[in-house]
Design a protein around this motif. Structure first.
Motif, PDB file in Angstrom:
ATOM      1  N   ARG A 178       0.749  -1.139   0.076  1.00 19.90           N
ATOM      2  CA  ARG A 178       0.062  -0.025   0.052  1.00 19.90           C
ATOM      3  C   ARG A 178       0.873   1.260  -0.124  1.00 19.90           C
ATOM      4  O   ARG A 178       0.372   2.132  -0.642  1.00 19.90           O
ATOM      5  CB  ARG A 178      -0.946   0.035   1.224  1.00 19.90           C
ATOM      6  CG  ARG A 178      -2.056  -1.127   1.162  1.00 19.90           C
ATOM      7  CD  ARG A 178      -3.403  -0.540   1.124  1.00 19.90           C
ATOM      8  NE  ARG A 178      -4.367  -1.721   1.247  1.00 19.90           N
ATOM      9  CZ  ARG A 178      -5.546  -1.367   1.802  1.00 19.90           C
ATOM     10  NH1 ARG A 178      -5.925  -0.490   2.272  1.00 19.90           N
ATOM     11  NH2 ARG A 178      -6.197  -2.427   1.900  1.00 19.90           N
ATOM     12  N   LYS A 207       1.388   3.719  -3.416  1.00 20.07           N
ATOM     13  CA  LYS A 207       1.327   5.250  -3.234  1.00 20.07           C
ATOM     14  C   LYS A 207       2.286   6.129  -3.675  1.00 20.07           C
ATOM     15  O   LYS A 207       2.146   7.310  -4.164  1.00 20.07           O
ATOM     16  CB  LYS A 207       1.095   5.639  -1.520  1.00 20.07           C
ATOM     17  CG  LYS A 207       0.866   7.119  -1.277  1.00 20.07           C
ATOM     18  CD  LYS A 207      -0.677   7.475  -2.150  1.00 20.07           C
ATOM     19  CE  LYS A 207      -0.946   8.949  -1.637  1.00 20.07           C
ATOM     20  NZ  LYS A 207      -2.210   9.385  -2.357  1.00 20.07           N
ATOM     21  N   ARG A 245      -0.362   8.358   7.491  1.00 15.16           N
ATOM     22  CA  ARG A 245      -1.487   8.457   8.450  1.00 15.16           C
ATOM     23  C   ARG A 245      -2.982   8.250   7.632  1.00 15.16           C
ATOM     24  O   ARG A 245      -3.696   7.909   8.205  1.00 15.16           O
ATOM     25  CB  ARG A 245      -1.483   9.818   9.389  1.00 15.16           C
ATOM     26  CG  ARG A 245      -0.371   9.889  10.164  1.00 15.16           C
ATOM     27  CD  ARG A 245      -0.376   8.994  11.396  1.00 15.16           C
ATOM     28  NE  ARG A 245      -1.352   9.164  12.416  1.00 15.16           N
ATOM     29  CZ  ARG A 245      -1.360   8.906  13.197  1.00 15.16           C
ATOM     30  NH1 ARG A 245      -0.769   7.733  13.829  1.00 15.16           N
ATOM     31  NH2 ARG A 245      -2.664   8.940  14.222  1.00 15.16           N
ATOM     32  N   THR A 246      -2.879   9.153   6.574  1.00 18.74           N
ATOM     33  CA  THR A 246      -4.076   9.032   5.712  1.00 18.74           C
ATOM     34  C   THR A 246      -4.165   7.589   5.265  1.00 18.74           C
ATOM     35  O   THR A 246      -5.200   7.123   5.524  1.00 18.74           O
ATOM     36  CB  THR A 246      -4.032   9.860   4.537  1.00 18.74           C
ATOM     37  OG1 THR A 246      -3.827  11.294   4.967  1.00 18.74           O
ATOM     38  CG2 THR A 246      -5.317   9.860   3.612  1.00 18.74           C
ATOM     39  N   ILE A 247      -3.303   6.749   4.675  1.00 17.13           N
ATOM     40  CA  ILE A 247      -3.255   5.495   4.475  1.00 17.13           C
ATOM     41  C   ILE A 247      -3.612   4.594   5.367  1.00 17.13           C
ATOM     42  O   ILE A 247      -4.344   3.614   5.256  1.00 17.13           O
ATOM     43  CB  ILE A 247      -1.743   5.084   3.616  1.00 17.13           C
ATOM     44  CG1 ILE A 247      -1.680   5.731   2.294  1.00 17.13           C
ATOM     45  CG2 ILE A 247      -1.651   3.482   3.499  1.00 17.13           C
ATOM     46  CD1 ILE A 247      -0.184   5.814   2.004  1.00 17.13           C
ATOM     47  N   VAL A 248      -3.049   4.782   6.788  1.00 20.71           N
ATOM     48  CA  VAL A 248      -3.488   3.814   7.860  1.00 20.71           C
ATOM     49  C   VAL A 248      -4.937   4.284   8.232  1.00 20.71           C
ATOM     50  O   VAL A 248      -5.444   3.119   8.638  1.00 20.71           O
ATOM     51  CB  VAL A 248      -2.213   4.235   8.897  1.00 20.71           C
ATOM     52  CG1 VAL A 248      -2.774   3.627  10.431  1.00 20.71           C
ATOM     53  CG2 VAL A 248      -1.000   3.777   8.336  1.00 20.71           C
ATOM     54  N   GLY A 249      -5.177   5.120   8.503  1.00 20.78           N
ATOM     55  CA  GLY A 249      -6.689   5.497   9.118  1.00 20.78           C
ATOM     56  C   GLY A 249      -6.606   5.927  10.583  1.00 20.78           C
ATOM     57  O   GLY A 249      -5.331   5.779  11.139  1.00 20.78           O
ATOM     58  N   SER A 275     -10.037   1.237  14.760  1.00 15.43           N
ATOM     59  CA  SER A 275     -10.060   0.592  13.674  1.00 15.43           C
ATOM     60  C   SER A 275     -11.812   0.660  13.140  1.00 15.43           C
ATOM     61  O   SER A 275     -12.089   0.467  12.016  1.00 15.43           O
ATOM     62  CB  SER A 275      -9.418  -0.887  13.398  1.00 15.43           C
ATOM     63  OG  SER A 275      -8.294  -0.582  13.487  1.00 15.43           O
ATOM     64  N   ALA A 321     -12.297   3.739  11.342  1.00 15.43           N
ATOM     65  CA  ALA A 321     -11.494   3.936  10.338  1.00 15.43           C
ATOM     66  C   ALA A 321     -12.317   3.521   9.004  1.00 15.43           C
ATOM     67  O   ALA A 321     -12.976   2.737   8.855  1.00 15.43           O
ATOM     68  CB  ALA A 321     -10.181   3.072  10.028  1.00 15.43           C
ATOM     69  N   THR A 345      -8.667   2.377   4.051  1.00 15.65           N
ATOM     70  CA  THR A 345      -7.370   2.540   4.722  1.00 15.65           C
ATOM     71  C   THR A 345      -7.028   1.067   5.303  1.00 15.65           C
ATOM     72  O   THR A 345      -7.681   0.167   5.335  1.00 15.65           O
ATOM     73  CB  THR A 345      -7.707   3.652   6.133  1.00 15.65           C
ATOM     74  OG1 THR A 345      -8.697   2.802   6.952  1.00 15.65           O
ATOM     75  CG2 THR A 345      -8.303   4.714   5.312  1.00 15.65           C
ATOM     76  N   ARG A 361      -6.224   0.344   8.520  1.00 14.22           N
ATOM     77  CA  ARG A 361      -7.162  -0.231   9.554  1.00 14.22           C
ATOM     78  C   ARG A 361      -8.641  -0.249   9.280  1.00 14.22           C
ATOM     79  O   ARG A 361      -9.281  -1.464   9.763  1.00 14.22           O
ATOM     80  CB  ARG A 361      -6.872   0.841  10.590  1.00 14.22           C
ATOM     81  CG  ARG A 361      -5.677   0.897  11.260  1.00 14.22           C
ATOM     82  CD  ARG A 361      -5.339   1.983  12.332  1.00 14.22           C
ATOM     83  NE  ARG A 361      -4.113   2.246  12.827  1.00 14.22           N
ATOM     84  CZ  ARG A 361      -3.506   3.176  13.459  1.00 14.22           C
ATOM     85  NH1 ARG A 361      -4.196   4.324  13.390  1.00 14.22           N
ATOM     86  NH2 ARG A 361      -2.310   2.967  14.076  1.00 14.22           N
TER      87      ARG A 361
END
Length: 155
Positions: free
Chosen positions: A26, A30, A87-91, A95, A98, A102, A104
Protein backbone atom coordinates in the motif's frame (compact mmCIF):
# COMPACT_ATOMS: atom_id res chain seq x y z
CA UNK A 1 6.89 20.89 0.26
CA UNK A 2 9.29 18.89 2.32
CA UNK A 3 10.62 15.41 1.91
CA UNK A 4 10.03 13.70 5.25
CA UNK A 5 10.77 10.39 6.88
CA UNK A 6 8.30 8.52 9.04
CA UNK A 7 8.15 5.34 11.07
CA UNK A 8 5.69 2.50 10.54
CA UNK A 9 5.59 -0.59 12.75
CA UNK A 10 3.71 -3.61 11.46
CA UNK A 11 2.31 -4.90 14.74
CA UNK A 12 1.98 -8.53 15.81
CA UNK A 13 -1.60 -8.52 14.49
CA UNK A 14 -0.21 -7.85 10.98
CA UNK A 15 2.53 -10.47 11.33
CA UNK A 16 0.24 -13.17 12.76
CA UNK A 17 -2.37 -12.60 10.04
CA UNK A 18 0.10 -12.61 7.14
CA UNK A 19 -0.56 -9.00 6.14
CA UNK A 20 3.05 -7.79 5.83
CA UNK A 21 3.19 -7.82 2.03
CA UNK A 22 -0.24 -6.25 1.67
CA UNK A 23 0.54 -3.42 4.09
CA UNK A 24 3.95 -2.66 2.60
CA UNK A 25 2.54 -2.70 -0.93
CA UNK A 26 0.00 0.00 0.00
CA UNK A 27 2.81 2.41 0.87
CA UNK A 28 4.83 1.41 -2.20
CA UNK A 29 1.86 1.80 -4.54
CA UNK A 30 1.24 5.30 -3.16
CA UNK A 31 4.80 6.24 -4.11
CA UNK A 32 6.54 6.37 -0.74
CA UNK A 33 10.14 5.18 -0.77
CA UNK A 34 11.19 2.43 1.64
CA UNK A 35 14.59 3.45 3.02
CA UNK A 36 14.83 1.09 6.01
CA UNK A 37 13.18 -2.12 7.18
CA UNK A 38 13.91 -4.80 9.76
CA UNK A 39 12.18 -7.44 11.85
CA UNK A 40 12.74 -7.19 15.59
CA UNK A 41 11.37 -8.61 18.80
CA UNK A 42 10.51 -5.60 20.97
CA UNK A 43 11.58 -5.55 24.61
CA UNK A 44 9.66 -4.25 27.60
CA UNK A 45 12.25 -1.49 27.94
CA UNK A 46 11.85 -0.12 24.42
CA UNK A 47 8.06 -0.45 24.57
CA UNK A 48 7.96 1.47 27.87
CA UNK A 49 9.94 4.24 26.19
CA UNK A 50 7.90 4.14 22.98
CA UNK A 51 4.55 4.26 24.78
CA UNK A 52 5.67 6.51 27.65
CA UNK A 53 2.90 8.97 26.80
CA UNK A 54 0.36 6.23 27.62
CA UNK A 55 1.93 4.95 30.87
CA UNK A 56 -0.91 6.23 33.07
CA UNK A 57 -3.61 4.57 30.93
CA UNK A 58 -5.23 1.39 32.21
CA UNK A 59 -4.38 -0.45 28.99
CA UNK A 60 -0.63 0.38 29.09
CA UNK A 61 0.58 -3.07 30.21
CA UNK A 62 -1.91 -4.87 27.96
CA UNK A 63 -0.60 -2.85 25.00
CA UNK A 64 3.01 -3.70 25.80
CA UNK A 65 2.14 -7.39 26.24
CA UNK A 66 0.39 -7.40 22.87
CA UNK A 67 3.43 -5.89 21.15
CA UNK A 68 5.66 -8.69 22.53
CA UNK A 69 3.60 -11.62 21.21
CA UNK A 70 5.87 -12.04 18.20
CA UNK A 71 8.42 -10.00 16.23
CA UNK A 72 7.32 -6.85 14.43
CA UNK A 73 8.46 -5.29 11.17
CA UNK A 74 9.76 -1.75 11.48
CA UNK A 75 9.92 0.47 8.39
CA UNK A 76 11.13 3.93 7.52
CA UNK A 77 9.27 5.54 4.62
CA UNK A 78 10.31 8.70 2.81
CA UNK A 79 8.42 11.13 0.60
CA UNK A 80 6.91 14.58 0.33
CA UNK A 81 4.65 15.05 3.38
CA UNK A 82 5.32 11.40 4.29
CA UNK A 83 3.89 11.64 7.83
CA UNK A 84 0.53 12.96 6.64
CA UNK A 85 0.42 10.59 3.67
CA UNK A 86 1.13 7.54 5.84
CA UNK A 87 -1.45 8.60 8.45
CA UNK A 88 -4.04 8.93 5.70
CA UNK A 89 -3.25 5.47 4.30
CA UNK A 90 -3.31 3.93 7.80
CA UNK A 91 -6.59 5.49 8.99
CA UNK A 92 -7.71 6.50 12.47
CA UNK A 93 -6.48 4.61 15.54
CA UNK A 94 -9.82 3.03 16.41
CA UNK A 95 -10.22 0.68 13.49
CA UNK A 96 -13.99 0.49 13.92
CA UNK A 97 -14.05 4.17 12.91
CA UNK A 98 -11.46 3.87 10.14
CA UNK A 99 -12.73 4.41 6.62
CA UNK A 100 -12.82 1.56 4.11
CA UNK A 101 -9.77 1.79 1.88
CA UNK A 102 -7.44 2.54 4.79
CA UNK A 103 -5.28 -0.21 6.26
CA UNK A 104 -7.12 -0.16 9.59
CA UNK A 105 -10.49 0.23 7.88
CA UNK A 106 -9.87 -2.82 5.73
CA UNK A 107 -7.99 -5.12 8.11
CA UNK A 108 -8.93 -4.38 11.70
CA UNK A 109 -11.81 -4.15 14.17
CA UNK A 110 -9.80 -3.06 17.20
CA UNK A 111 -8.39 0.05 18.83
CA UNK A 112 -5.30 -1.86 20.02
CA UNK A 113 -4.92 -4.67 17.49
CA UNK A 114 -5.01 -2.18 14.63
CA UNK A 115 -2.30 -3.71 12.41
CA UNK A 116 0.15 -0.76 12.32
CA UNK A 117 1.69 2.03 14.32
CA UNK A 118 2.50 5.23 12.41
CA UNK A 119 4.21 8.36 13.65
CA UNK A 120 1.72 11.18 14.13
CA UNK A 121 3.97 14.19 13.46
CA UNK A 122 7.33 15.02 11.93
CA UNK A 123 8.77 15.66 15.42
CA UNK A 124 7.52 12.32 16.75
CA UNK A 125 8.76 10.55 13.61
CA UNK A 126 12.27 11.93 14.14
CA UNK A 127 12.32 10.67 17.75
CA UNK A 128 10.84 7.28 16.87
CA UNK A 129 13.18 6.71 13.94
CA UNK A 130 16.18 7.33 16.19
CA UNK A 131 14.71 4.91 18.73
CA UNK A 132 14.41 2.05 16.24
CA UNK A 133 17.07 2.67 13.57
CA UNK A 134 20.76 3.48 13.55
CA UNK A 135 21.53 6.02 10.83
CA UNK A 136 23.54 3.37 8.95
CA UNK A 137 20.35 1.27 8.65
CA UNK A 138 18.61 3.96 6.57
CA UNK A 139 19.53 4.05 2.89
CA UNK A 140 19.49 7.12 0.67
CA UNK A 141 19.03 6.30 -3.00
CA UNK A 142 17.16 7.64 -6.02
CA UNK A 143 14.40 5.28 -7.16
CA UNK A 144 14.34 5.01 -10.94
CA UNK A 145 10.66 5.99 -11.04
CA UNK A 146 11.03 9.10 -8.82
CA UNK A 147 10.37 11.46 -11.74
CA UNK A 148 6.99 9.80 -12.29
CA UNK A 149 5.93 10.36 -8.67
CA UNK A 150 6.40 14.13 -8.36
CA UNK A 151 6.42 17.20 -10.57
CA UNK A 152 9.89 18.68 -11.05
CA UNK A 153 9.21 21.51 -8.57
CA UNK A 154 7.83 19.27 -5.80
CA UNK A 155 11.12 17.75 -4.66
Amino acid sequence: MAVERTLVILKPSAIQRGLVGEVISRFEKKGLVLIGMKMVWLTDKILSEHYMHLQKKLFFQRLKNSMKICPVVICCWEGVDAVKVVRTIVGVTNSRDALPGTIRGDYSMSMQENVVHASDSVEVANVELKRFFDEKELYVYNPVLLSTLYASDEM
